[in-house]
Motif scaffolding. Structure first.
Motif, PDB file in Angstrom:
ATOM      1  N   PRO A  47      -4.969 -43.321 -33.564  1.00 56.77           N
ATOM      2  CA  PRO A  47      -5.676 -43.044 -32.308  1.00 56.77           C
ATOM      3  C   PRO A  47      -6.317 -41.660 -32.311  1.00 56.77           C
ATOM      4  O   PRO A  47      -5.734 -40.677 -32.781  1.00 56.77           O
ATOM      5  N   ARG A  49      -7.606 -38.276 -30.963  1.00 60.37           N
ATOM      6  CA  ARG A  49      -7.297 -37.274 -29.941  1.00 60.37           C
ATOM      7  C   ARG A  49      -8.458 -36.285 -29.874  1.00 60.37           C
ATOM      8  O   ARG A  49      -8.966 -35.829 -30.908  1.00 60.37           O
ATOM      9  N   SER A  87       0.206 -38.620 -33.546  1.00 60.81           N
ATOM     10  CA  SER A  87       0.546 -38.443 -32.136  1.00 60.81           C
ATOM     11  C   SER A  87      -0.124 -37.207 -31.558  1.00 60.81           C
ATOM     12  O   SER A  87      -0.277 -36.196 -32.244  1.00 60.81           O
ATOM     13  N   SER A 106      -7.594 -39.390 -25.255  1.00 62.53           N
ATOM     14  CA  SER A 106      -7.445 -40.133 -26.501  1.00 62.53           C
ATOM     15  C   SER A 106      -8.280 -41.402 -26.438  1.00 62.53           C
ATOM     16  O   SER A 106      -8.553 -41.922 -25.358  1.00 62.53           O
ATOM     17  N   LEU A 107      -8.645 -41.895 -27.611  1.00 62.68           N
ATOM     18  CA  LEU A 107      -9.342 -43.170 -27.724  1.00 62.68           C
ATOM     19  C   LEU A 107      -8.686 -43.946 -28.859  1.00 62.68           C
ATOM     20  O   LEU A 107      -8.602 -43.450 -29.984  1.00 62.68           O
ATOM     21  N   THR A 108      -8.200 -45.138 -28.556  1.00 67.54           N
ATOM     22  CA  THR A 108      -7.518 -45.944 -29.556  1.00 67.54           C
ATOM     23  C   THR A 108      -8.451 -46.993 -30.134  1.00 67.54           C
ATOM     24  O   THR A 108      -9.483 -47.333 -29.555  1.00 67.54           O
ATOM     25  N   GLY A 109      -8.048 -47.514 -31.278  1.00 65.79           N
ATOM     26  CA  GLY A 109      -8.786 -48.603 -31.881  1.00 65.79           C
ATOM     27  C   GLY A 109      -8.463 -49.912 -31.202  1.00 65.79           C
ATOM     28  O   GLY A 109      -7.625 -49.969 -30.291  1.00 65.79           O
ATOM     29  N   GLY A 112      -4.809 -50.302 -31.671  1.00 68.01           N
ATOM     30  CA  GLY A 112      -4.088 -49.034 -31.801  1.00 68.01           C
ATOM     31  C   GLY A 112      -4.819 -48.138 -32.776  1.00 68.01           C
ATOM     32  O   GLY A 112      -5.669 -47.336 -32.377  1.00 68.01           O
ATOM     33  N   PRO A 113      -4.532 -48.279 -34.081  1.00 68.87           N
ATOM     34  CA  PRO A 113      -5.325 -47.519 -35.054  1.00 68.87           C
ATOM     35  C   PRO A 113      -6.697 -48.144 -35.250  1.00 68.87           C
ATOM     36  O   PRO A 113      -6.935 -49.287 -34.860  1.00 68.87           O
ATOM     37  N   ASN A 120     -14.507 -48.432 -31.460  1.00 67.83           N
ATOM     38  CA  ASN A 120     -14.233 -48.638 -30.041  1.00 67.83           C
ATOM     39  C   ASN A 120     -14.935 -47.535 -29.265  1.00 67.83           C
ATOM     40  O   ASN A 120     -15.233 -46.463 -29.802  1.00 67.83           O
ATOM     41  N   THR A 137      -7.384 -36.710 -35.867  1.00 65.08           N
ATOM     42  CA  THR A 137      -6.909 -38.078 -36.069  1.00 65.08           C
ATOM     43  C   THR A 137      -6.258 -38.172 -37.436  1.00 65.08           C
ATOM     44  O   THR A 137      -6.783 -37.649 -38.425  1.00 65.08           O
TER      45      THR A 137
END
Length: 269
Positions: A47, A49, A87, A106-109, A112-113, A120, A137
């Motif tokens: 994810p 940051r 994290s 944060s932006l997640t895939g 998640g990853p 995304n 990241t």
């Protein structure tokens, strides 16, 4: 009373000048898109940051230890929470502590990853006085590899007037950092189910430096993404990450854009 349809650039400019929002508006809706450009079966990205600030927060320095003086243990170093586990547990609070007015998130895939080839996007509210963009990241599988900017003023997304001046950031494989905080050992690595235990670690006692060749230690191993990692796909010139920025127009702005396309209706006596 008659109406005249005018589609000239001058008429459009006058409408924009009188009705369009000022570029100096404090807050904007900013669409951020993150893309993992790596080929299939290569590296994934944890994810994403990030934060917008005034350039004060400096998460790490090339050639120096990731562990910073005054921190109780190495795991508390902001970049270590990114590099060793993906994290933001200490990175995001560290950013906010250094810059209380910063916009951090944060932006997640998709799952998640960001697996190879995945992307995304999401819209975030950003104060344009926070001109500089900083991110981190984790690169997986690894023990402590990551992407991020050493110089907190490297990416000036907004100019002094609050206008968007940077639309894209791209980084390649040769810009993968090794935090130098944990030795390369698949038994302690992230993203290797049944093999790696991420909570385990062995201090490397080295410094932050560019290094992607050590990822060969994970060649052929099964990843949490369902593929076997192939380190031979990674070359220094391979693209890896793209981050894009786009200001999302407010409804009034979108309407004016439509006027600019089809013309402007003005009254003629």
């Amino acid at each position: 009373m008659k109406f005249l349809w005018i589609g000239s650039p001058l008429a459009v400019a006058l409408v924009w000048q009188g009705l369009a929002p000022s570029a100096q508006a404090a807050n904007v809706q900013l669409r951020i898109t993150v893309e993992n450009l790596s080929p299939a079966n290569s590296v994934s990205l944890a994810p994403f940051r990030f934060g917008f600030g005034d350039g004060t927060f400096d998460a790490f320095n090339a050639g120096s230890a990731a562990f910073l003086l005054g921190q109780p243990d190495i795991a508390s170093a902001p970049i270590v929470s990114i590099a060793e586990g993906g994290s933001g547990a200490t990175w995001l609070p560290g950013f906010q502590a250094a810059e209380p007015a910063a916009n951090v998130d944060s932006l997640t895939g998709p799952a998640g990853p960001f697996l190879p080839g995945q992307s995304n996007s999401a819209v975030f509210t950003v104060d344009t006085s926070n001109r500089f963009f900083t991110f981190g990241t984790m690169v997986v599988p690894s023990n402590d590899h990551f992407l991020g900017n050493d110089d907190p003023m490297e990416y000036e997304v907004f100019d002094a007037n609050g206008a968007l001046r940077l639309t894209t950031i791209e980084q390649g494989v040769d810009e993968i950092w090794d935090a130098g905080s944990e030795t390369e050992n698949p038994a302690n690595a992230a993203f290797l189910p049944g093999i790696g235990v991420n909570a385990q670690r062995e201090n490397e006692n080295s410094v932050v430096q560019f290094n992607f060749t050590d990822l060969s230690a994970f060649n052929g191993l099964a990843t949490a993404g369902g593929y076997n990692f192939d380190s031979s796909l990674l070359t220094a010139t391979s693209p890896l990450l793209r981050v894009s920025f786009e200001v999302v127009p407010e409804p009034a702005t979108a309407l004016l854009a439509a006027f600019a396309t089809v013309g402007v209706l003005v009254r003629r006596r």
